[in-house]
Design a protein around this motif. Structure first.
Motif, PDB file in Angstrom:
ATOM      1  N   SER A 153       0.854  -1.176   0.000  1.00  0.00           N
ATOM      2  CA  SER A 153       0.000   0.000   0.000  1.00  0.00           C
ATOM      3  C   SER A 153       0.889   1.225   0.000  1.00  0.00           C
ATOM      4  O   SER A 153       1.628   1.481   0.942  1.00  0.00           O
ATOM      5  CB  SER A 153      -0.913   0.000   1.228  1.00  0.00           C
ATOM      6  N   SER A 154       0.863   1.954  -1.091  1.00  0.00           N
ATOM      7  CA  SER A 154       1.721   3.120  -1.211  1.00  0.00           C
ATOM      8  C   SER A 154       1.076   4.343  -0.583  1.00  0.00           C
ATOM      9  O   SER A 154       1.734   5.339  -0.362  1.00  0.00           O
ATOM     10  CB  SER A 154       2.031   3.390  -2.689  1.00  0.00           C
ATOM     11  N   GLY A 155      -0.229   4.278  -0.324  1.00  0.00           N
ATOM     12  CA  GLY A 155      -0.908   5.412   0.256  1.00  0.00           C
ATOM     13  C   GLY A 155      -1.147   6.525  -0.736  1.00  0.00           C
ATOM     14  O   GLY A 155      -1.548   7.618  -0.365  1.00  0.00           O
ATOM     15  N   GLY A 156      -0.900   6.266  -2.006  1.00  0.00           N
ATOM     16  CA  GLY A 156      -1.067   7.287  -3.032  1.00  0.00           C
ATOM     17  C   GLY A 156      -2.493   7.389  -3.524  1.00  0.00           C
ATOM     18  O   GLY A 156      -3.416   6.779  -2.989  1.00  0.00           O
ATOM     19  N   SER A 157      -2.658   8.163  -4.561  1.00  0.00           N
ATOM     20  CA  SER A 157      -3.966   8.381  -5.149  1.00  0.00           C
ATOM     21  C   SER A 157      -4.460   7.119  -5.844  1.00  0.00           C
ATOM     22  O   SER A 157      -3.696   6.339  -6.392  1.00  0.00           O
ATOM     23  CB  SER A 157      -3.879   9.516  -6.161  1.00  0.00           C
ATOM     24  N   SER A 158      -5.759   6.940  -5.821  1.00  0.00           N
ATOM     25  CA  SER A 158      -6.338   5.778  -6.494  1.00  0.00           C
ATOM     26  C   SER A 158      -6.724   6.103  -7.936  1.00  0.00           C
ATOM     27  O   SER A 158      -7.187   5.227  -8.661  1.00  0.00           O
ATOM     28  CB  SER A 158      -7.561   5.281  -5.731  1.00  0.00           C
ATOM     29  N   ALA A 159      -6.527   7.344  -8.365  1.00  0.00           N
ATOM     30  CA  ALA A 159      -6.896   7.742  -9.723  1.00  0.00           C
ATOM     31  C   ALA A 159      -6.167   6.928 -10.793  1.00  0.00           C
ATOM     32  O   ALA A 159      -6.812   6.482 -11.753  1.00  0.00           O
ATOM     33  CB  ALA A 159      -6.655   9.230  -9.924  1.00  0.00           C
ATOM     34  N   PRO A 160      -4.855   6.700 -10.698  1.00  0.00           N
ATOM     35  CA  PRO A 160      -4.195   5.882 -11.734  1.00  0.00           C
ATOM     36  C   PRO A 160      -4.750   4.462 -11.797  1.00  0.00           C
ATOM     37  O   PRO A 160      -4.857   3.891 -12.885  1.00  0.00           O
ATOM     38  CB  PRO A 160      -2.729   5.878 -11.311  1.00  0.00           C
ATOM     39  N   LYS A 161      -5.099   3.907 -10.654  1.00  0.00           N
ATOM     40  CA  LYS A 161      -5.667   2.562 -10.642  1.00  0.00           C
ATOM     41  C   LYS A 161      -7.018   2.542 -11.327  1.00  0.00           C
ATOM     42  O   LYS A 161      -7.328   1.616 -12.085  1.00  0.00           O
ATOM     43  CB  LYS A 161      -5.810   2.063  -9.203  1.00  0.00           C
ATOM     44  N   ILE A 162      -7.819   3.565 -11.089  1.00  0.00           N
ATOM     45  CA  ILE A 162      -9.139   3.645 -11.718  1.00  0.00           C
ATOM     46  C   ILE A 162      -8.996   3.824 -13.218  1.00  0.00           C
ATOM     47  O   ILE A 162      -9.688   3.176 -14.009  1.00  0.00           O
ATOM     48  CB  ILE A 162      -9.962   4.785 -11.092  1.00  0.00           C
ATOM     49  N   ILE A 163      -8.087   4.698 -13.638  1.00  0.00           N
ATOM     50  CA  ILE A 163      -7.880   4.936 -15.071  1.00  0.00           C
ATOM     51  C   ILE A 163      -7.397   3.668 -15.758  1.00  0.00           C
ATOM     52  O   ILE A 163      -7.899   3.297 -16.833  1.00  0.00           O
ATOM     53  CB  ILE A 163      -6.888   6.100 -15.281  1.00  0.00           C
ATOM     54  N   PHE A 164      -6.419   2.963 -15.140  1.00  0.00           N
ATOM     55  CA  PHE A 164      -5.925   1.713 -15.710  1.00  0.00           C
ATOM     56  C   PHE A 164      -7.048   0.681 -15.794  1.00  0.00           C
ATOM     57  O   PHE A 164      -7.170  -0.030 -16.789  1.00  0.00           O
ATOM     58  CB  PHE A 164      -4.760   1.168 -14.880  1.00  0.00           C
ATOM     59  N   GLY A 165      -7.871   0.602 -14.767  1.00  0.00           N
ATOM     60  CA  GLY A 165      -8.988  -0.334 -14.768  1.00  0.00           C
ATOM     61  C   GLY A 165      -9.983  -0.044 -15.873  1.00  0.00           C
ATOM     62  O   GLY A 165     -10.469  -0.954 -16.549  1.00  0.00           O
ATOM     63  N   LEU A 166     -10.285   1.236 -16.097  1.00  0.00           N
ATOM     64  CA  LEU A 166     -11.214   1.608 -17.165  1.00  0.00           C
ATOM     65  C   LEU A 166     -10.638   1.291 -18.540  1.00  0.00           C
ATOM     66  O   LEU A 166     -11.364   0.828 -19.428  1.00  0.00           O
ATOM     67  CB  LEU A 166     -11.563   3.093 -17.066  1.00  0.00           C
ATOM     68  N   ILE A 167      -9.349   1.529 -18.707  1.00  0.00           N
ATOM     69  CA  ILE A 167      -8.711   1.192 -19.988  1.00  0.00           C
ATOM     70  C   ILE A 167      -8.743  -0.319 -20.212  1.00  0.00           C
ATOM     71  O   ILE A 167      -9.030  -0.785 -21.322  1.00  0.00           O
ATOM     72  CB  ILE A 167      -7.272   1.739 -20.028  1.00  0.00           C
ATOM     73  N   ALA A 168      -8.469  -1.087 -19.165  1.00  0.00           N
ATOM     74  CA  ALA A 168      -8.490  -2.551 -19.288  1.00  0.00           C
ATOM     75  C   ALA A 168      -9.893  -3.044 -19.619  1.00  0.00           C
ATOM     76  O   ALA A 168     -10.065  -3.909 -20.489  1.00  0.00           O
ATOM     77  CB  ALA A 168      -7.989  -3.191 -17.996  1.00  0.00           C
ATOM     78  N   ILE A 169     -10.900  -2.500 -18.960  1.00  0.00           N
ATOM     79  CA  ILE A 169     -12.290  -2.893 -19.245  1.00  0.00           C
ATOM     80  C   ILE A 169     -12.656  -2.526 -20.677  1.00  0.00           C
ATOM     81  O   ILE A 169     -13.299  -3.305 -21.391  1.00  0.00           O
ATOM     82  CB  ILE A 169     -13.247  -2.238 -18.237  1.00  0.00           C
ATOM     83  N   GLY A 170     -12.235  -1.349 -21.123  1.00  0.00           N
ATOM     84  CA  GLY A 170     -12.512  -0.937 -22.500  1.00  0.00           C
ATOM     85  C   GLY A 170     -11.850  -1.845 -23.514  1.00  0.00           C
ATOM     86  O   GLY A 170     -12.446  -2.194 -24.541  1.00  0.00           O
ATOM     87  N   PHE A 171     -10.614  -2.258 -23.229  1.00  0.00           N
ATOM     88  CA  PHE A 171      -9.924  -3.146 -24.160  1.00  0.00           C
ATOM     89  C   PHE A 171     -10.595  -4.515 -24.204  1.00  0.00           C
ATOM     90  O   PHE A 171     -10.762  -5.097 -25.279  1.00  0.00           O
ATOM     91  CB  PHE A 171      -8.454  -3.282 -23.785  1.00  0.00           C
ATOM     92  N   VAL A 172     -11.006  -5.024 -23.054  1.00  0.00           N
ATOM     93  CA  VAL A 172     -11.705  -6.320 -23.025  1.00  0.00           C
ATOM     94  C   VAL A 172     -13.008  -6.218 -23.801  1.00  0.00           C
ATOM     95  O   VAL A 172     -13.367  -7.120 -24.571  1.00  0.00           O
ATOM     96  CB  VAL A 172     -11.942  -6.776 -21.573  1.00  0.00           C
ATOM     97  N   ALA A 173     -13.729  -5.105 -23.634  1.00  0.00           N
ATOM     98  CA  ALA A 173     -14.974  -4.913 -24.383  1.00  0.00           C
ATOM     99  C   ALA A 173     -14.698  -4.851 -25.888  1.00  0.00           C
ATOM    100  O   ALA A 173     -15.464  -5.411 -26.688  1.00  0.00           O
ATOM    101  CB  ALA A 173     -15.667  -3.639 -23.915  1.00  0.00           C
ATOM    102  N   LEU A 174     -13.612  -4.196 -26.277  1.00  0.00           N
ATOM    103  CA  LEU A 174     -13.253  -4.128 -27.695  1.00  0.00           C
ATOM    104  C   LEU A 174     -12.929  -5.505 -28.251  1.00  0.00           C
ATOM    105  O   LEU A 174     -13.362  -5.855 -29.356  1.00  0.00           O
ATOM    106  CB  LEU A 174     -12.051  -3.195 -27.890  1.00  0.00           C
ATOM    107  N   VAL A 175     -12.212  -6.315 -27.477  1.00  0.00           N
ATOM    108  CA  VAL A 175     -11.860  -7.668 -27.926  1.00  0.00           C
ATOM    109  C   VAL A 175     -13.118  -8.511 -28.085  1.00  0.00           C
ATOM    110  O   VAL A 175     -13.253  -9.256 -29.059  1.00  0.00           O
ATOM    111  CB  VAL A 175     -10.867  -8.328 -26.944  1.00  0.00           C
ATOM    112  N   ILE A 176     -14.048  -8.381 -27.154  1.00  0.00           N
ATOM    113  CA  ILE A 176     -15.282  -9.168 -27.233  1.00  0.00           C
ATOM    114  C   ILE A 176     -16.143  -8.700 -28.395  1.00  0.00           C
ATOM    115  O   ILE A 176     -16.692  -9.511 -29.144  1.00  0.00           O
ATOM    116  CB  ILE A 176     -16.051  -9.082 -25.899  1.00  0.00           C
ATOM    117  N   LYS A 177     -16.247  -7.370 -28.575  1.00  0.00           N
ATOM    118  CA  LYS A 177     -17.117  -6.826 -29.614  1.00  0.00           C
ATOM    119  C   LYS A 177     -16.529  -7.022 -31.011  1.00  0.00           C
ATOM    120  O   LYS A 177     -17.241  -7.377 -31.949  1.00  0.00           O
ATOM    121  CB  LYS A 177     -17.349  -5.337 -29.355  1.00  0.00           C
TER     122      LYS A 177
END
Length: 66
Positions: free
Chosen positions: A11-35
């Motif tokens: 736990s780095s204690g840093g902002s969770s914004a990069p994790k959220i952005i990375f998660g959204l990009i990953a979800i978008g890529f998975v959706a693109l692969v499925i679609k």
């Protein structure tokens, strides 16, 4: 004995914004692969080609500097 942390779980204690952005990009890529798997494959191919050009340009620059 000293308390040990689990590898990869820190736990780095840093902002969770990069994790959220990375998660959204990953979800978008998975959706693109499925679609549209063909478009996803072309996207990855284009990204890798671009990365190769960037690396080649960087090496040319570094050779020119030295």
């Amino acid at each position: 004995m000293a308390k040990q942390t689990l590898p990869g779980i820190q736990s780095s204690g840093g902002s969770s914004a990069p994790k959220i952005i990375f998660g959204l990009i990953a979800i978008g890529f998975v959706a693109l692969v499925i679609k549209s798997p063909t478009e996803a494959a072309h996207l990855v191919s284009n990204l890798m080609t671009g990365a190769g050009h960037v690396a080649e340009s960087l090496m040319t620059f570094l050779e020119g500097v030295s």
